[in-house]
Motif scaffolding. Structure first.
Motif, PDB file in Angstrom:
ATOM      1  N   ILE A   1      12.701   4.407   3.755  1.00  7.59           N
ATOM      2  CA  ILE A   1      12.312   5.704   4.335  1.00  7.59           C
ATOM      3  C   ILE A   1      10.975   5.588   5.062  1.00  7.59           C
TER       4      ILE A   1
ATOM      5  N   GLY B   1       4.218   4.017  -1.861  1.00  9.98           N
ATOM      6  CA  GLY B   1       5.311   3.328  -2.533  1.00  9.98           C
ATOM      7  C   GLY B   1       5.211   3.310  -4.041  1.00  9.98           C
ATOM      8  N   GLU B   2       4.013   3.288  -4.550  1.00 11.10           N
ATOM      9  CA  GLU B   2       3.816   3.289  -6.000  1.00 11.10           C
ATOM     10  C   GLU B   2       2.373   3.682  -6.239  1.00 11.10           C
ATOM     11  N   PRO B   3       2.058   4.000  -7.486  1.00 10.88           N
ATOM     12  CA  PRO B   3       0.664   4.353  -7.740  1.00 10.88           C
ATOM     13  C   PRO B   3      -0.235   3.159  -7.389  1.00 10.88           C
TER      14      PRO B   3
ATOM     15  N   ASP C   1      -4.028   7.652   0.006  1.00 10.39           N
ATOM     16  CA  ASP C   1      -2.927   7.294  -0.896  1.00 10.39           C
ATOM     17  C   ASP C   1      -1.894   8.399  -0.751  1.00 10.39           C
ATOM     18  N   THR C   2      -0.725   8.052  -0.199  1.00 12.17           N
ATOM     19  CA  THR C   2       0.244   9.070   0.195  1.00 12.17           C
ATOM     20  C   THR C   2       1.441   9.069  -0.743  1.00 12.17           C
ATOM     21  N   TRP C   3       1.664  10.177  -1.429  1.00 11.45           N
ATOM     22  CA  TRP C   3       2.839  10.277  -2.307  1.00 11.45           C
ATOM     23  C   TRP C   3       3.964  11.005  -1.592  1.00 11.45           C
ATOM     24  N   TRP C   4       5.134  10.401  -1.651  1.00  9.56           N
ATOM     25  CA  TRP C   4       6.356  11.051  -1.149  1.00  9.56           C
ATOM     26  C   TRP C   4       7.540  10.205  -1.546  1.00  9.56           C
ATOM     27  N   GLN C   5       8.727  10.596  -1.116  1.00  8.46           N
ATOM     28  CA  GLN C   5       9.968   9.923  -1.533  1.00  8.46           C
ATOM     29  C   GLN C   5      10.983   9.937  -0.393  1.00  8.46           C
ATOM     30  N   THR C   6      12.004   9.095  -0.527  1.00  7.80           N
ATOM     31  CA  THR C   6      13.133   9.148   0.401  1.00  7.80           C
ATOM     32  C   THR C   6      13.602  10.603   0.518  1.00  7.80           C
TER      33      THR C   6
ATOM     34  N   ASP D   1       8.658  11.920 -11.228  1.00  4.48           N
ATOM     35  CA  ASP D   1       7.384  11.239 -11.434  1.00  4.48           C
ATOM     36  C   ASP D   1       6.526  11.984 -12.451  1.00  4.48           C
TER      37      ASP D   1
ATOM     38  N   LEU E   1      -0.792  10.401  -9.693  1.00  4.16           N
ATOM     39  CA  LEU E   1       0.582  10.015 -10.004  1.00  4.16           C
ATOM     40  C   LEU E   1       0.568   8.906 -11.052  1.00  4.16           C
TER      41      LEU E   1
ATOM     42  N   ARG F   1       7.107   6.677 -12.441  1.00  2.67           N
ATOM     43  CA  ARG F   1       8.327   7.404 -12.770  1.00  2.67           C
ATOM     44  C   ARG F   1       8.280   7.853 -14.218  1.00  2.67           C
TER      45      ARG F   1
ATOM     46  N   LYS G   1       9.095  -2.724  -5.603  1.00  4.32           N
ATOM     47  CA  LYS G   1       8.885  -2.019  -6.868  1.00  4.32           C
ATOM     48  C   LYS G   1       9.229  -2.942  -8.036  1.00  4.32           C
TER      49      LYS G   1
HETATM   50  C1  6R9 Z   1       7.926   6.674   0.242  1.00  6.36           C
HETATM   51  C2  6R9 Z   1       8.649   5.953  -0.862  1.00  6.36           C
HETATM   52  C3  6R9 Z   1       9.686   7.123  -4.124  1.00  6.36           C
HETATM   53  C4  6R9 Z   1       8.957   6.870  -5.434  1.00  6.36           C
HETATM   54  C5  6R9 Z   1       8.246   8.094  -5.954  1.00  6.36           C
HETATM   55  C6  6R9 Z   1       7.131   7.451  -6.751  1.00  6.36           C
HETATM   56  C7  6R9 Z   1       6.757   6.233  -5.944  1.00  6.36           C
HETATM   57  C8  6R9 Z   1       5.705   6.564  -3.680  1.00  6.36           C
HETATM   58  C9  6R9 Z   1       3.622   6.848  -4.229  1.00  6.36           C
HETATM   59  C10 6R9 Z   1       4.375   6.708  -5.403  1.00  6.36           C
HETATM   60  C11 6R9 Z   1       2.483   6.977  -6.683  1.00  6.36           C
HETATM   61  C12 6R9 Z   1       2.203   7.034  -4.353  1.00  6.36           C
HETATM   62  N1  6R9 Z   1       5.658   6.509  -5.020  1.00  6.36           N
HETATM   63  N2  6R9 Z   1       4.476   6.751  -3.186  1.00  6.36           N
HETATM   64  N3  6R9 Z   1       3.805   6.761  -6.625  1.00  6.36           N
HETATM   65  N4  6R9 Z   1       1.690   7.092  -5.607  1.00  6.36           N
HETATM   66  N5  6R9 Z   1       1.398   7.147  -3.293  1.00  6.36           N
HETATM   67  O1  6R9 Z   1       8.129   5.045  -1.475  1.00  6.36           O
HETATM   68  O2  6R9 Z   1       9.909   6.435  -1.127  1.00  6.36           O
HETATM   69  O3  6R9 Z   1      11.248   4.426  -1.935  1.00  6.36           O
HETATM   70  O4  6R9 Z   1      12.064   6.827  -2.236  1.00  6.36           O
HETATM   71  O5  6R9 Z   1      10.175   5.890  -3.593  1.00  6.36           O
HETATM   72  O6  6R9 Z   1       7.936   5.889  -5.215  1.00  6.36           O
HETATM   73  O7  6R9 Z   1       7.604   7.040  -8.000  1.00  6.36           O
HETATM   74  O8  6R9 Z   1       9.091   8.890  -6.739  1.00  6.36           O
HETATM   75  P1  6R9 Z   1      10.934   5.860  -2.207  1.00  6.36           P
END
Ligand code: 6R9
Length: 661
Positions: free
Chosen positions: A320, A397-399, A421-426, A510, A522, A525, A623
């Motif tokens: 994503i 992508g991860e913390p 540090d950007t948190w988001w998901q697919t 999360d 964050l 998971r 991951k």
């Molecule tokens: C964009 C992406 C989503 C999962 C998400 C979380 C982890 C993504 C993060 C983060 C902590 C951040 N995650 N960014 N955790 N800090 N800045 O990675 O999408 O592959 O769907 O993963 O990744 O656990 O729920 P995706």
């Protein structure tokens, strides 16, 4: 090799509970920033009209929308539904019409050092040719196209050509197996597959077409054609009934193509992501809302100035991050960007920094796992290159543990650049929680605040918001423009997975906590949150503590079943060869690191066991697969490891652990 970064190991600073370093924006950065504090108040006053304004401002609509949000069939959202637009026109043609045809859209860098620059005018011609060729192959609006390509310009061109035709694309990462590819082709009933003979990885040509051939052999009745880009020139098996060379049909096609506008809720793409169990979920996104939030976040979170910035997101388009921050966000905003085909250590470990120097990259967006790998390789490597062009650094992508965050800022950013540090998901489609550079005083290791127009909270088991200082589950409390519109072909699973845990709230999966200022940290998971003697412990927190020890390069922590405490902490660590840890006896390492964790977090967090390993099992997106480590920790047969980037890692770990001494 000597460790040149001892100052990153100041004791007592590295666990999330006590992290108190602060980095206010510099006045110079703040003065020129796209984002201003006032955005929050504006969005808070009227979230829905805030997004409407962004969508009007950042996108070109064929038919302007009147409706903004329709949430009457929640959790199925419709944004800007009576408007029409074309995604590819927005990403390409309008920049040419505005006089920016000569601006470089893509600086492509092949792994072997070959390079190619495509301007917006070039991109317009390439996308038009591909759209004409796809049409001739029978692809029309609504048909699905599977894309299985290396990170080469044709991947971007193909995605945009699909978008131009209203044919949802389903990109399957080139590292996935034939099995995974066939499942995804069949789930989406793709009509066309676009692939290449191969791509370059780790200094060698790596074949792709055979996996497509295999996938088709398994039975993919929907596929009519396989379109093959010649990248490596390696031999390929050929079936005249289905296979077509890109050079025969796309290169020959007319470079004139008139885009047609689609409804804002027309599906733009499907992207598969693994769930906690069962078959992968086809997350699907639509056009108007997705593009609006992609453009808004890309512009404000990275402070993009399209005339002067050179932006580089290291993600592959198979994820994503590659969709939103390689293809749609940057191109909608008219950015100049770098795309790089290969691995960070080919032909040498300074490759990324060489690319930053070569293109004078100003904005870099990458993942914590890459940052920690570079830390492990040593600061002297980036130090050989001129990184002074960099002005914003992003992580996703991860913390990100504070140690890695600090190293990123100091060694890569010259102690000058904001780190976001950007948190988001697919599923969320675009960034949701992040500092805004120039506005937010940043904290190492925290994504901190929901973006303007985004509503997030941390709740307990009963869905009550936790007070500042408390921990729980991250939820999104209001619909947002780039939210997934569902799981392809399975609306019930969409409702069950995301909207059933807490009534009316989107459950992200999360864990998170709010600090004393209400900022969000964050914690990984929720399936990675451990419960030891009734105390809730985060894998991230303990990993962060371990990595703050000078001997440790990387750490992964799992909760293993324990008769006495419910779960016990088991840690897997990679030692830094260059910092003294490698010379220690196993017992000494155990004692030292257990005590270190006890000192950083508390005795409760002390790992029961610390296992020294040479590698950690990671998925292709980087991951750590804790499930497999949990199998090792609980002395079970290791489960399904097919999604590992390197499937030999688990054998290595098993051998290492059973080896004498
Ligand atoms: C964009 C992406 C989503 C999962 C998400 C979380 C982890 C993504 C993060 C983060 C902590 C951040 N995650 N960014 N955790 N800090 N800045 O990675 O999408 O592959 O769907 O993963 O990744 O656990 O729920 P995706």
């Amino acid at each position: 090799m000597t460790d040149t970064t001892p100052e990153t190991h100041e004791p007592g600073l590295e666990n999330l509970l006590t992290e108190d370093r602060r980095f206010p924006p510099s006045p110079e950065f703040a003065a020129q920033a796209n984002a201003q504090q006032g955005l929050y108040a504006w969005a808070n006053a009227d979230r829905v009209s805030f997004w409407a304004e962004q969508a009007r401002e950042l996108l070109s609509w064929e038919t302007p929308f009147e409706e903004v949000l329709d949430w009457s069939k929640a959790p199925f959202a419709r944004w800007f539904a009576d408007g029409t637009l074309n995604a590819a026109y927005n990403a390409v043609d309008r920049h040419v019409e505005a006089g920016h045809g000569d601006r470089v859209a893509l600086h492509f860098e092949g792994e072997g050092g070959d390079s190619r620059a495509l301007t917006y005018a070039d991109l317009q011609r390439e996308v038009s040719k591909a759209a004409n060729a796809f049409t001739a192959l029978g692809v029309g609006a609504g048909d699905r196209v599977a894309i299985y390509l290396p990170l080469i310009p044709e991947a971007v061109v193909t995605m945009l050509a699909c978008a131009r035709l209203g044919a949802p694309h389903s990109v399957v990462f080139g590292g996935f197996s034939a099995e995974a590819l066939s499942t995804r082709i069949n789930d989406a009933q793709a009509k066309l597959v676009v692939t290449a003979d191969g791509g370059y990885r780790r200094g060698a040509a790596s074949a792709l077409k055979p996996a497509v051939d295999d996938a088709l052999t398994k039975g993919t009745p929907s596929v009519e054609h396989v379109l093959v880009v010649k990248r490596t020139g390696q031999d390929v098996a050929w079936n005249d009934d289905v296979d077509v060379w890109w050079s025969d049909v796309v290169d020959q096609a007319s470079d004139q193509h008139t885009p047609v506008a689609f409804e804002a809720e027309h599906p733009l793409f499907i992207l598969y992501t693994s769930g906690t169990t069962g078959k992968p979920k086809g997350i699907f996104h639509t056009t108007g809302g997705y593009l609006a939030q992609a453009a808004f976040t890309h512009r404000n979170v990275f402070d993009l100035k399209p005339e002067t910035d050179v932006y580089w997101c290291t993600a592959d388009v198979g994820w994503i991050t590659g969709h939103t921050y390689v293809v749609y966000g940057p191109l909608i905003n008219g950015a100049t960007q770098v795309i790089y085909e290969g691995t960070p250590d080919t032909p040498h470990r300074g490759r990324w920094w060489e690319i930053v120097e070569k293109y004078k990259v100003t904005i870099l967006y990458t993942a914590p796992t890459a940052i920690r790998t570079c830390m492990k390789w040593g600061s002297e490597i980036p130090a050989k290159f001129d990184l002074s062009s960099l002005r914003v650094l992003g992580s996703v992508g991860e913390p990100i543990n504070p140690e890695a965050w600090m190293w990123y800022r100091r060694v890569i950013g010259g102690d000058r650049t904001p780190v976001v540090d950007t948190w988001w998901q697919t599923e969320t489609g675009a960034i949701m929680i992040s500092p805004l550079p120039g506005v937010t005083e940043t904290k190492p290791g925290s994504a901190q605040v929901p973006l303007p127009g985004i509503a997030a909270d941390v709740v307990d088991d009963e869905a009550n918001p936790v007070p500042d200082g408390g921990g729980g589950y991250l939820v999104l409390t209001e619909p947002w423009p780039s939210m997934l519109r569902g799981i392809w072909g399975d609306p019930d699973r969409y409702v069950d997975t995301y909207w059933s845990r807490f009534k009316g709230l989107y459950f992200a999966g999360d864990g998170a906590k709010k600090d004393a200022d209400g900022d969000i940290w964050l914690l990984g998971r929720v399936d990675d949150v451990m419960n030891v003697s009734g105390h809730r412990l985060s894998t991230t927190e303990i990993e962060s503590a371990l990595v703050s020890h000078p001997w440790v390069a990387e750490a992964a922590v799992v909760g293993a079943a324990d008769d006495t405490t419910g779960q016990a902490v088991v840690a897997f660590v990679i030692l830094r060869g260059d910092a003294g840890g490698g010379d220690q006896e196993a017992d000494a390492v155990q004692t030292e690191l257990r005590n270190h964790v006890a000192k950083e977090i508390g005795a409760i967090a002390k790992p029961r066991q610390i296992l020294v390993v040479a590698e950690l099992p990671k998925t292709r997106s980087g991951k750590i697969m804790r499930r497999l480590l949990r199998d090792v920790a609980e002395n079970r047969t290791v489960g399904d490891a097919t999604t590992l980037a390197d499937s030999s890692v688990m054998d290595l770990i098993a051998q290492g652990l059973s080896a004498p001494g």
